[in-house]
Design a protein around this motif. Structure first.
Motif, PDB file in Angstrom:
ATOM      1  N   ASP A 146     -95.015 -28.149 -56.588  1.00 36.38           N
ATOM      2  CA  ASP A 146     -96.148 -28.500 -55.733  1.00 36.38           C
ATOM      3  C   ASP A 146     -95.720 -29.024 -54.366  1.00 36.38           C
ATOM      4  O   ASP A 146     -96.530 -29.057 -53.439  1.00 36.38           O
ATOM      5  N   PHE A 147     -94.468 -29.431 -54.223  1.00 33.68           N
ATOM      6  CA  PHE A 147     -93.988 -30.002 -52.964  1.00 33.68           C
ATOM      7  C   PHE A 147     -92.876 -29.112 -52.405  1.00 33.68           C
ATOM      8  O   PHE A 147     -91.706 -29.269 -52.737  1.00 33.68           O
ATOM      9  N   VAL A 148     -93.262 -28.159 -51.565  1.00 34.05           N
ATOM     10  CA  VAL A 148     -92.280 -27.220 -51.002  1.00 34.05           C
ATOM     11  C   VAL A 148     -92.453 -27.114 -49.481  1.00 34.05           C
ATOM     12  O   VAL A 148     -92.664 -26.024 -48.944  1.00 34.05           O
ATOM     13  N   PRO A 149     -92.340 -28.232 -48.757  1.00 32.31           N
ATOM     14  CA  PRO A 149     -92.509 -28.152 -47.303  1.00 32.31           C
ATOM     15  C   PRO A 149     -91.450 -27.281 -46.637  1.00 32.31           C
ATOM     16  O   PRO A 149     -91.656 -26.774 -45.532  1.00 32.31           O
ATOM     17  N   GLU A 150     -90.301 -27.109 -47.310  1.00 30.17           N
ATOM     18  CA  GLU A 150     -89.193 -26.339 -46.724  1.00 30.17           C
ATOM     19  C   GLU A 150     -89.384 -24.825 -46.821  1.00 30.17           C
ATOM     20  O   GLU A 150     -88.678 -24.065 -46.168  1.00 30.17           O
ATOM     21  N   ILE A 151     -90.342 -24.372 -47.630  1.00 30.78           N
ATOM     22  CA  ILE A 151     -90.588 -22.929 -47.767  1.00 30.78           C
ATOM     23  C   ILE A 151     -91.192 -22.396 -46.481  1.00 30.78           C
ATOM     24  O   ILE A 151     -92.157 -22.946 -45.949  1.00 30.78           O
ATOM     25  N   ARG A 152     -90.626 -21.294 -45.984  1.00 30.31           N
ATOM     26  CA  ARG A 152     -91.095 -20.691 -44.729  1.00 30.31           C
ATOM     27  C   ARG A 152     -91.746 -19.341 -45.035  1.00 30.31           C
ATOM     28  O   ARG A 152     -91.071 -18.411 -45.479  1.00 30.31           O
ATOM     29  N   THR A 153     -93.034 -19.233 -44.789  1.00 31.25           N
ATOM     30  CA  THR A 153     -93.708 -17.950 -45.032  1.00 31.25           C
ATOM     31  C   THR A 153     -93.264 -16.887 -44.036  1.00 31.25           C
ATOM     32  O   THR A 153     -93.439 -15.693 -44.283  1.00 31.25           O
ATOM     33  N   LEU A 154     -92.690 -17.330 -42.940  1.00 27.71           N
ATOM     34  CA  LEU A 154     -92.205 -16.418 -41.901  1.00 27.71           C
ATOM     35  C   LEU A 154     -91.359 -15.287 -42.487  1.00 27.71           C
ATOM     36  O   LEU A 154     -91.599 -14.102 -42.229  1.00 27.71           O
ATOM     37  N   ILE A 155     -90.372 -15.625 -43.293  1.00 30.65           N
ATOM     38  CA  ILE A 155     -89.411 -14.632 -43.755  1.00 30.65           C
ATOM     39  C   ILE A 155     -89.938 -13.820 -44.932  1.00 30.65           C
ATOM     40  O   ILE A 155     -89.308 -12.834 -45.333  1.00 30.65           O
ATOM     41  N   ALA A 156     -91.087 -14.220 -45.498  1.00 27.27           N
ATOM     42  CA  ALA A 156     -91.694 -13.448 -46.581  1.00 27.27           C
ATOM     43  C   ALA A 156     -92.778 -12.511 -46.068  1.00 27.27           C
ATOM     44  O   ALA A 156     -93.303 -11.703 -46.838  1.00 27.27           O
ATOM     45  N   PHE A 157     -93.113 -12.606 -44.794  1.00 26.90           N
ATOM     46  CA  PHE A 157     -94.204 -11.810 -44.230  1.00 26.90           C
ATOM     47  C   PHE A 157     -93.861 -10.326 -44.257  1.00 26.90           C
ATOM     48  O   PHE A 157     -92.846  -9.895 -43.720  1.00 26.90           O
ATOM     49  N   ASN A 158     -94.710  -9.543 -44.898  1.00 26.33           N
ATOM     50  CA  ASN A 158     -94.470  -8.115 -45.092  1.00 26.33           C
ATOM     51  C   ASN A 158     -95.146  -7.308 -43.987  1.00 26.33           C
ATOM     52  O   ASN A 158     -96.344  -7.024 -44.035  1.00 26.33           O
ATOM     53  N   THR A 159     -94.376  -6.939 -42.982  1.00 24.47           N
ATOM     54  CA  THR A 159     -94.938  -6.161 -41.872  1.00 24.47           C
ATOM     55  C   THR A 159     -95.310  -4.746 -42.289  1.00 24.47           C
ATOM     56  O   THR A 159     -96.040  -4.057 -41.566  1.00 24.47           O
ATOM     57  N   ASP A 160     -94.811  -4.283 -43.438  1.00 25.46           N
ATOM     58  CA  ASP A 160     -95.136  -2.942 -43.924  1.00 25.46           C
ATOM     59  C   ASP A 160     -96.353  -2.919 -44.844  1.00 25.46           C
ATOM     60  O   ASP A 160     -96.651  -1.895 -45.462  1.00 25.46           O
ATOM     61  N   SER A 161     -97.057  -4.022 -44.940  1.00 24.91           N
ATOM     62  CA  SER A 161     -98.232  -4.089 -45.804  1.00 24.91           C
ATOM     63  C   SER A 161     -99.262  -3.030 -45.413  1.00 24.91           C
ATOM     64  O   SER A 161     -99.568  -2.830 -44.234  1.00 24.91           O
ATOM     65  N   HIS A 162     -99.820  -2.377 -46.421  1.00 28.48           N
ATOM     66  CA  HIS A 162    -100.886  -1.401 -46.177  1.00 28.48           C
ATOM     67  C   HIS A 162    -102.227  -2.079 -45.953  1.00 28.48           C
ATOM     68  O   HIS A 162    -103.182  -1.438 -45.519  1.00 28.48           O
ATOM     69  N   VAL A 163    -102.305  -3.378 -46.244  1.00 27.95           N
ATOM     70  CA  VAL A 163    -103.554  -4.112 -46.031  1.00 27.95           C
ATOM     71  C   VAL A 163    -103.732  -4.451 -44.552  1.00 27.95           C
ATOM     72  O   VAL A 163    -104.845  -4.425 -44.030  1.00 27.95           O
ATOM     73  N   ILE A 164    -102.635  -4.755 -43.874  1.00 27.20           N
ATOM     74  CA  ILE A 164    -102.704  -5.174 -42.470  1.00 27.20           C
ATOM     75  C   ILE A 164    -103.453  -4.188 -41.579  1.00 27.20           C
ATOM     76  O   ILE A 164    -104.318  -4.600 -40.795  1.00 27.20           O
ATOM     77  N   PRO A 165    -103.181  -2.868 -41.650  1.00 25.58           N
ATOM     78  CA  PRO A 165    -103.929  -1.951 -40.777  1.00 25.58           C
ATOM     79  C   PRO A 165    -105.434  -1.966 -41.019  1.00 25.58           C
ATOM     80  O   PRO A 165    -106.215  -1.733 -40.092  1.00 25.58           O
ATOM     81  N   THR A 166    -105.874  -2.256 -42.248  1.00 22.88           N
ATOM     82  CA  THR A 166    -107.314  -2.315 -42.502  1.00 22.88           C
ATOM     83  C   THR A 166    -107.935  -3.538 -41.859  1.00 22.88           C
ATOM     84  O   THR A 166    -109.113  -3.521 -41.485  1.00 22.88           O
ATOM     85  N   VAL A 167    -107.163  -4.607 -41.712  1.00 22.02           N
ATOM     86  CA  VAL A 167    -107.663  -5.830 -41.084  1.00 22.02           C
ATOM     87  C   VAL A 167    -107.712  -5.670 -39.566  1.00 22.02           C
ATOM     88  O   VAL A 167    -108.645  -6.133 -38.902  1.00 22.02           O
ATOM     89  N   ARG A 168    -106.701  -4.979 -39.013  1.00 26.00           N
ATOM     90  CA  ARG A 168    -106.679  -4.739 -37.564  1.00 26.00           C
ATOM     91  C   ARG A 168    -107.885  -3.925 -37.110  1.00 26.00           C
ATOM     92  O   ARG A 168    -108.304  -4.029 -35.956  1.00 26.00           O
TER      93      ARG A 168
END
Length: 427
Positions: A112-134
């Motif tokens: 429950d306490f993970v302030p050190e986790i960075r979502t930056l490096i997990a971000f999937n730029t190849d996601s097929h969902v992203i183009p539908t949101v754009r």
């Protein structure tokens, strides 16, 4: 051996499908000036400029109603509307592809306490969902973990990059806190357990912040949790604190004041109506979580979730909207229509636009470059045939991120065209 053959066969079988469903490639850098002419500009500064041209070069807006360079690519947008790109905060977009497939879900941690986790490096730029949101004008996003108390550190990403290094706009600038909720049970024993668990969680949380206040990063003892928290205490990182109700909001305000955390942002719904005056006095911005919500209790008016944004704005509180719902990553394409709902329930239309553009840019600390249409800012904008806050008329025809014209195609559009052709020719 048979296992190897089976896997190989599966790959060969799926390959044509994968190739046919590729995500559009990121756009190349802008090489010539672009002039959008004849449009109605919604600046997100409160002004609407009819029959106006906007010019941008090398990713920056260089002129509004200025002379068009001779080498410019001209887009006639007569009768259309130009908006700054919408900003999606507090959402799991880019961290989830298929929620029912665990291998594509990267938003839950066991602690429950993970302030050190960075979502930056997990971000999937190849996601097929992203183009539908754009497709609906959402061009910047803030990917956030789904569960936990200290839910890691997020960054602001643009939605058209080859990788996270290309996509990042603001790096590790927000720490996310889900303040422990007051919970009650009809059973007295269970009530005691809930209170004890909550008190223990708050004790652990406050101990972490107390240790971070005295943490010396160069002392030779490295603590990644404290390193992630310390910038919040010295003003170099923003604290987003999600609260379940009015009592929790008051606790967060006191907590932030006790630890001198001036860059604090509250996230909550219409249940905060009774403490708006206290929020105003705190000076903290408020992100209203999904106005398309049911009343949180029996005494709440069913209209209040829709009217709440106007009440917040009337108090003079800097506010924005998020899209946090059960399927927040895929349904977040509806973000502009949340703002449209707040406008339908009394909020000025341009203030509603600001709640998903300039206000959020200010809250995230990126308003120098994003959030409004002004000379010198990033050319992150889009053109719509109609009102971008109205789901009946919004139709994004062109979009640009840092001046790069992005491909607005996506899987849903491909499927629509495919089956439209099939059934239109079979009649």
């Amino acid at each position: 051996m048979r296992k190897f053959i089976y896997k190989t066969s599966a790959i060969i079988f799926l390959l044509p499908t994968a190739i046919a469903a590729q995500r559009p490639a990121p756009a190349p850098a802008q090489t010539v000036p672009v002039a959008i002419t004849g449009a109605t500009l919604h600046t997100a500064r409160g002004s609407v400029l009819p029959n106006t041209s906007i010019i941008f070069s090398q990713g920056k807006i260089t002129g509004i109603n200025a002379p068009v360079p001779s080498n410019a690519k001209v887009i006639d947008a007569s009768g259309k509307h130009v908006y700054p790109g919408f900003i999606l905060v507090n959402n799991s977009l880019g961290l989830v592809e298929i929620s029912a497939t665990k291998a594509t879900v990267d938003l839950v941690e066991s602690n429950d306490f993970v302030p050190e986790i960075r979502t930056l490096i997990a971000f999937n730029t190849d996601s097929h969902v992203i183009p539908t949101v754009r497709t609906n004008g959402v061009l910047l996003a803030q990917p956030v973990l789904g569960d936990g108390i200290l839910k890691g550190t997020s960054s602001v990403m643009n939605l058209d990059g080859w990788n996270w290094q290309d996509a990042v706009v603001a790096t590790d600038n927000v720490l996310h806190l889900a303040w422990p909720e007051y919970r009650k049970s009809a059973d007295e024993k269970r009530n005691k357990e809930l209170k004890e668990n909550r008190d223990a969680t708050l004790t652990e949380l406050k101990a972490l912040f107390a240790r971070a206040k005295t943490y010396q990063p160069n002392s030779g003892v490295k603590d990644y949790k404290l390193e992630a928290i310390a910038p919040v205490l010295n003003g170099n990182k923003i604290l987003f604190a999600q609260v379940a109700g009015a009592n929790e909001a008051l606790e967060v305000i006191k907590f932030a004041n006790d630890y001198s955390i001036r860059k604090t942002v509250l996230l909550g719904d219409a249940s905060l109506d009774s403490v708006l005056e206290e929020i105003k006095r705190s000076g903290f911005p408020l992100i209203i979580t999904n106005p398309h919500s049911l009343p949180t209790n029996e005494s709440m008016s069913p209209r209040l979730p829709y009217e709440f944004a106007k009440k917040v704005a009337d108090k003079g509180i800097l506010h924005g909207l998020d899209y946090s719902a059960r399927k927040d990553f895929s349904d977040s394409r509806n973000l502009p229509f949340l703002a449209g709902t707040t406008a339908a329930y009394g909020l000025d239309k341009e203030k509603a636009l600001q709640s998903i553009t300039l206000n959020l840019a200010k809250i995230l600390g990126i308003d120098k470059d994003y959030g409004s249409l002004e000379v010198g800012k990033s050319a992150t904008l889009f053109i719509s045939d109609g009102d971008a806050l109205d789901q009946l008329t919004n139709n994004v025809t062109e979009a640009f991120i840092d001046g790069r014209q992005i491909d607005l195609n996506n899987q849903q559009k491909e499927l629509y065209k495919r089956f439209k052709e099939k059934y239109s020719t079979s009649q």
